[in-house]
Design an enzyme around this catalytic site. Sequence first.
Site, PDB file in Angstrom:
ATOM      1  N   LYS A 259       0.795  -1.203   0.093  1.00 35.01           N
ATOM      2  CA  LYS A 259       0.085  -0.036   0.049  1.00 35.01           C
ATOM      3  C   LYS A 259       0.885   1.257  -0.147  1.00 35.01           C
ATOM      4  O   LYS A 259       1.784   1.403   0.927  1.00 35.01           O
ATOM      5  CB  LYS A 259      -0.948  -0.110   1.514  1.00 35.01           C
ATOM      6  CG  LYS A 259      -1.630   1.261   1.482  1.00 35.01           C
ATOM      7  CD  LYS A 259      -2.494   1.234   2.738  1.00 35.01           C
ATOM      8  CE  LYS A 259      -3.063   2.669   2.859  1.00 35.01           C
ATOM      9  NZ  LYS A 259      -4.174   2.625   4.149  1.00 35.01           N
ATOM     10  N   ASP A 264      -2.404  10.138   3.794  1.00 36.18           N
ATOM     11  CA  ASP A 264      -3.826   9.591   3.999  1.00 36.18           C
ATOM     12  C   ASP A 264      -4.451  10.835   5.024  1.00 36.18           C
ATOM     13  O   ASP A 264      -4.385  10.765   6.093  1.00 36.18           O
ATOM     14  CB  ASP A 264      -3.903   8.311   4.494  1.00 36.18           C
ATOM     15  CG  ASP A 264      -5.273   8.003   4.695  1.00 36.18           C
ATOM     16  OD1 ASP A 264      -6.452   8.508   4.070  1.00 36.18           O
ATOM     17  OD2 ASP A 264      -5.668   6.990   5.263  1.00 36.18           O
ATOM     18  N   LYS A 271      -9.564  13.140   8.179  1.00 35.94           N
ATOM     19  CA  LYS A 271      -9.448  12.674   9.732  1.00 35.94           C
ATOM     20  C   LYS A 271      -9.396  13.777  10.707  1.00 35.94           C
ATOM     21  O   LYS A 271      -8.910  14.781  10.081  1.00 35.94           O
ATOM     22  CB  LYS A 271      -8.168  11.824   9.670  1.00 35.94           C
ATOM     23  CG  LYS A 271      -7.952  10.674   8.817  1.00 35.94           C
ATOM     24  CD  LYS A 271      -6.465   9.870   8.810  1.00 35.94           C
ATOM     25  CE  LYS A 271      -6.418   8.779   8.040  1.00 35.94           C
ATOM     26  NZ  LYS A 271      -7.116   7.522   8.891  1.00 35.94           N
ATOM     27  N   ASP A 282       1.640   6.160   5.425  1.00 30.19           N
ATOM     28  CA  ASP A 282       0.509   5.266   5.029  1.00 30.19           C
ATOM     29  C   ASP A 282       1.199   4.665   3.635  1.00 30.19           C
ATOM     30  O   ASP A 282       0.394   3.844   2.914  1.00 30.19           O
ATOM     31  CB  ASP A 282      -0.587   6.176   4.855  1.00 30.19           C
ATOM     32  CG  ASP A 282      -1.805   5.070   4.927  1.00 30.19           C
ATOM     33  OD1 ASP A 282      -1.645   4.120   5.603  1.00 30.19           O
ATOM     34  OD2 ASP A 282      -2.834   5.564   4.322  1.00 30.19           O
ATOM     35  N   ASP A 341     -11.928   7.141   3.816  1.00 32.08           N
ATOM     36  CA  ASP A 341     -10.704   6.944   4.396  1.00 32.08           C
ATOM     37  C   ASP A 341     -10.473   5.553   4.325  1.00 32.08           C
ATOM     38  O   ASP A 341      -9.409   4.964   5.027  1.00 32.08           O
ATOM     39  CB  ASP A 341     -11.109   7.572   5.888  1.00 32.08           C
ATOM     40  CG  ASP A 341      -9.570   7.504   6.744  1.00 32.08           C
ATOM     41  OD1 ASP A 341      -8.541   7.537   5.954  1.00 32.08           O
ATOM     42  OD2 ASP A 341      -9.823   7.606   7.939  1.00 32.08           O
ATOM     43  N   GLU A 343      -9.372   3.868   2.004  1.00 31.21           N
ATOM     44  CA  GLU A 343      -8.806   4.076   0.698  1.00 31.21           C
ATOM     45  C   GLU A 343      -7.791   3.015   0.282  1.00 31.21           C
ATOM     46  O   GLU A 343      -7.538   2.672  -0.898  1.00 31.21           O
ATOM     47  CB  GLU A 343      -8.147   5.339   0.561  1.00 31.21           C
ATOM     48  CG  GLU A 343      -6.742   5.810   0.964  1.00 31.21           C
ATOM     49  CD  GLU A 343      -6.659   5.293   2.490  1.00 31.21           C
ATOM     50  OE1 GLU A 343      -7.719   5.445   3.084  1.00 31.21           O
ATOM     51  OE2 GLU A 343      -5.616   4.999   3.009  1.00 31.21           O
ATOM     52  N   ARG A 345      -7.574  -0.358   1.031  1.00 33.92           N
ATOM     53  CA  ARG A 345      -8.230  -1.526   0.231  1.00 33.92           C
ATOM     54  C   ARG A 345      -8.901  -1.188  -1.269  1.00 33.92           C
ATOM     55  O   ARG A 345      -8.792  -2.132  -2.032  1.00 33.92           O
ATOM     56  CB  ARG A 345      -9.253  -1.890   1.298  1.00 33.92           C
ATOM     57  CG  ARG A 345     -10.575  -1.086   1.334  1.00 33.92           C
ATOM     58  CD  ARG A 345     -11.415  -1.536   2.426  1.00 33.92           C
ATOM     59  NE  ARG A 345     -10.860  -1.018   3.934  1.00 33.92           N
ATOM     60  CZ  ARG A 345     -11.785  -1.277   4.893  1.00 33.92           C
ATOM     61  NH1 ARG A 345     -12.683  -1.732   5.033  1.00 33.92           N
ATOM     62  NH2 ARG A 345     -10.891  -0.828   6.018  1.00 33.92           N
TER      63      ARG A 345
END
Length: 497
Positions: A259, A264, A271, A282, A341, A343, A345
Amino acid sequence: MIILKSADLSRRRFTNIVVPVCEKKSVTAEAKLAALVDDVLSLPEFEGKEDDVLMRYSTGGIKADRLIFLGLGKAKQVDEEGLRRMSAKGVRRALELGQSKVSIVMPDIETLKIDRDRQVFAVIEGALMANHLFHRYRSKKASKVKPLVAIEVLIARNEVNRLRAVAEKAVMLVTGSLLARDWVSTPPMDKIPEKFAAMVEKSLEEVSIPVEIKDHKELANMHFGAMLGVAMGSDSPARLVVADYHPEGATKTVVLVGKGVTYDSGGLNLKPADGLKDMKSDMAGAAAVAGTLYNVGQLRPDVRVVGVMPLVENMPSGKALRVGDVLKSHSGKTIEVGNTDAEGRLILADALSWAAKTYKPDLMIDLATLTGACVVALGQDIAGVFANDDKLAKAITLSSDRVHERCWPLPMPEDYKVHLKSEIADIANVAGHRWGGATTAALFLSEFVGKSRWAHIDIAGPAFTHKDSPYIRPGGTGFGVRLLCDLLFDEESALKI
Ligand code: BES
Ligand code: ZN
Ligand code: ZN
């Protein structure tokens, strides 16, 4: 620089010698040193317990400026992690003293129960990781500490030649972890997808691994609708980095997917302040995959290893992905976005299904800072492992123990998939509730791996730290590189590819 040297202390002068000592027990064969250790052990302030430290300037006939005695704990319980920590503490003490050199005495072979090669390997790993500083963003004046220029490991004269290969391998394998650390620690403005892709390409070029970087247009042609959905809100376009180590005659293929969300923010599901703080990390999954490929480039094993790194920035804006949007993924499955959020996956869905179809791997492993829920379940130091093959999960946890990048298996119960039902699309990217969040995320990914033998490692906890420990400073930890290298390439790994 690591140098293996004979432990004959009478022959020359030393600046700093690190002497490991077990609880109430000397573990050095060198006579002069053993006498000194006995001396030190008679003092009330040093018993040889883990974390005991004692410095001596008067060196009892040994020509050294300083002796640094470090406790290793009970001789019977010393393991590789204890050795890594010992050498790391020795290096850090020397750094704090403004030194440029250190000589670490290898504990005596008779007294420890770990294979000698692995002992030396662990000592070098700990020393090199502790000697690594990330000072690129400090002005010259502020960064006084400089890495040591020479680290010696003192071993018996007749071992020097035999252990040279072990030392070389340790030096080689640490490099990938240190690269990953630096990438994760880099500020997000300096590693937008385009820049991070270029950094990975440049590093892998050094080790002759071909890299292809796919841009927005190519990704659109490849039908990466889920990944491009995440990228919509950012001014920095997405990139897919594919590194393909393909030795002639390889009969097996391993695909590693990481990933790579370079920042993020959560997107429109922005967030809160606390949640934003560490989100430059991230992309740690992608960093671990790139670091592992770097090591692959040096090791040159006989399996094909492909690294697939989807890179995006998750930002809110007038162009951003909305809650309620439906994305068409590379696999053809449609995904309703319940939360922007979640994101990671989405980008992994495209990367996994594309990699499974393109390479038909014998084994596919993804690493991702995927869920806060995994950190709630296992804490900050342990990663969650999900696999569609129990033996694979077992092999991962065994390797994880050895390298001390700890993992713990978590379940993927089929019946939990009901939580990912969407009213209008094939699947939703989040469950309707927060319970078992790491598991529902893994179940979502499982829908995109086809029939591949696959494991997912959720590294949200251990990828980044604010804690200072002997060989890991605050920042990116490089978690996953040593784990994957042990799993895939160590002779003692339980994995059969
Ligand atoms: N990148 C985060 C997960 C994360 C959290 C990593 C903390 C490292 C530390 C991920 O993209 C995310 O935001 N996940 C959400 C999923 C939720 C919306 C279903 C989460 O964990 O809250
Ligand atoms: Zn997120
Ligand atoms: Zn994320």
